[in-house]
Enzyme design. Structure first.
Site, short mmCIF file in Angstrom:
data_model
loop_
_atom_site.label_atom_id
_atom_site.label_comp_id
_atom_site.label_asym_id
_atom_site.label_seq_id
_atom_site.Cartn_x
_atom_site.Cartn_y
_atom_site.Cartn_z
N ASP A 186 0.84 -1.18 -0.24
CA ASP A 186 -0.12 -0.01 0.03
C ASP A 186 0.96 1.25 0.09
O ASP A 186 1.73 1.19 0.97
CB ASP A 186 -0.89 -0.05 1.37
CG ASP A 186 -1.78 1.30 1.21
OD1 ASP A 186 -2.65 1.57 0.14
OD2 ASP A 186 -1.73 1.92 2.38
N GLU A 271 -1.61 -1.04 -6.12
CA GLU A 271 -2.51 -0.24 -6.75
C GLU A 271 -2.17 0.59 -7.85
O GLU A 271 -1.10 1.01 -7.85
CB GLU A 271 -3.32 0.70 -5.79
CG GLU A 271 -4.16 0.02 -4.53
CD GLU A 271 -4.73 1.10 -3.64
OE1 GLU A 271 -5.83 0.97 -3.40
OE2 GLU A 271 -4.00 1.77 -2.85
N ASP A 352 -2.69 1.61 6.87
CA ASP A 352 -2.14 1.18 5.76
C ASP A 352 -1.91 -0.30 5.65
O ASP A 352 -1.97 -0.67 4.71
CB ASP A 352 -0.66 1.85 5.78
CG ASP A 352 -0.97 3.48 5.56
OD1 ASP A 352 -1.97 3.94 4.76
OD2 ASP A 352 0.01 4.38 5.95
#
Length: 370
Positions: A186, A271, A352
């Site tokens: 992340d 991501e 996170d």
């Protein structure tokens, strides 16, 4: 087949430096000349697309009669300037970018040449390049014997250092079928990333932020110097060296972190973030640029690919931060100031870390579908 580039430091003689400066200038000159002609053609036929497509693209050979000094430099470097402009035009007509712009002396000083009949060769501590002959080179690592050299890009930095980037072609390893070790990452503004295993952070030192005060001081001094004077050039070099040091520190850190991950895991899930949009919308411009997440993912991608491993990018709209990694419940809203994730099921974790676990789980789901 896949490509990989190897970058080495060059130490040209004074005579070779002069020829390099000439080549950089000629490549820029030819590019701008061809762009001028293309601009005139475009303005003339922009309403008639069929006629515009039939127009022939200018070539460097066209200018050699009028400008005889173009014959002094590598002809392949001029030919690549034409190819670069053609690519820029193609991208413009596809709607991806704006109309090609003219190059100036402040732009990156570089040129590319191709391998033809053994004109580029690696010798003991030297590299043979067209027109330049043997140039001293610091080859800090070996290029594997199965890698075939395709082209070379010679560049000069703002601090006056010369580099050569050797592009090679090799046979890519097949992708591993059995994926065992998977990790989710992340993006973290402070530490670059948080992993899904133990919530471990990369602890990125934020090199730009560290040097900000010193950089501001040197830039203030530069602003007071008379532009073009000897003292101005000396100070400009100081500022350029500072920027170069920050960039090198950042690259070194990102290379080492991506190497660790590529060596340890068979698959890494991240991501697919729009960093430019994030920096503008959330006013995190300097922090986003300092972290260089885009550069990190590029390094990670090719390092995994070389080993037959995978990098999976999940949708940027996937609610990784709002989803509970324990029960799967999705929160309606979650502000940036909330650094601890709390769920109705009783699950409490760092925001996170929770997001990185969700990213890993989503990656495993996508992996199962393939």
């Amino acid at each position: 087949m896949a490509n990989k580039a190897y970058k080495f430091r060059l130490y040209p003689t004074e005579e070779q430096e002069q020829l390099l400066a000439k080549t950089f200038g000629c490549v820029r000159f030819v590019y701008n000349k061809m762009l001028t002609e293309q601009q005139e053609t475009y303005e003339k036929y922009k309403d008639d697309k069929e006629t515009l497509k039939k127009q022939k693209f200018p070539t460097p050979a066209k200018y050699k009669k009028e400008f005889a000094w173009l014959k002094e430099v590598d002809s392949l470097a001029l030919a690549n300037a034409q190819l670069n402009l053609q690519k820029a035009y193609k991208n413009f007509f596809s709607g991806r970018v704006e109309f090609p712009k003219f190059k100036n002396r402040k732009a990156r000083q570089s040129y590319t040449t191709n391998v033809v009949n053994g004109n580029i060769m690696l010798l003991d501590g030297y590299i043979k390049l067209p027109k330049l002959k043997l140039v001293k080179m610091k080859q800090h690592r070996e290029i594997p014997s199965h890698h075939i050299i395709k082209s070379c890009t010679v560049s000069r930095t703002k601090t006056g250092k010369y580099y050569v980037s050797i592009l090679t072609e090799y046979e890519r390893q097949p992708v591993q079928k059995q994926v065992q070790a998977v990790v989710g990452l992340d993006f973290s503004m402070n530490g670059l990333f948080v992993d899904s295993e133990k919530g471990k952070k990369a602890n990125y030192p934020r090199f730009y932020r560290q040097a900000l005060e010193k950089l501001a001081k040197e830039q203030r001094i530069l602003s007071r110097r008379k532009k073009g004077s000897t003292r101005w050039h000396k100070q400009r070099l100081k500022v350029a060296k500072l920027h170069e040091r920050i960039a090198n520190q950042r690259k070194d850190f990102l290379h080492k972190e991506s190497h660790k991950l590529a060596k340890r895991y068979d698959c890494v899930v991240i991501e697919d973030l729009n960093m430019k949009g994030m920096s503008q919308a959330l006013h995190f411009g300097k922090s986003v640029a300092d972290n260089a997440w885009g550069m990190f993912t590029t390094f990670l991608g090719y390092k995994l690919e070389e080993q037959g491993k995978q990098l999976i990018k999940i949708d940027k709209w996937f609610p990784s931060s709002k989803t509970c990694s324990c029960c799967g419940q999705v929160k309606e809203s979650l502000s940036l100031s909330e650094r601890t994730f709390r769920c109705d099921c009783g699950f409490v974790a760092d925001r996170d870390w929770n997001a990185s676990i969700n990213i890993k789980n989503e990656g495993l789901r996508l992996l199962a579908l393939t």
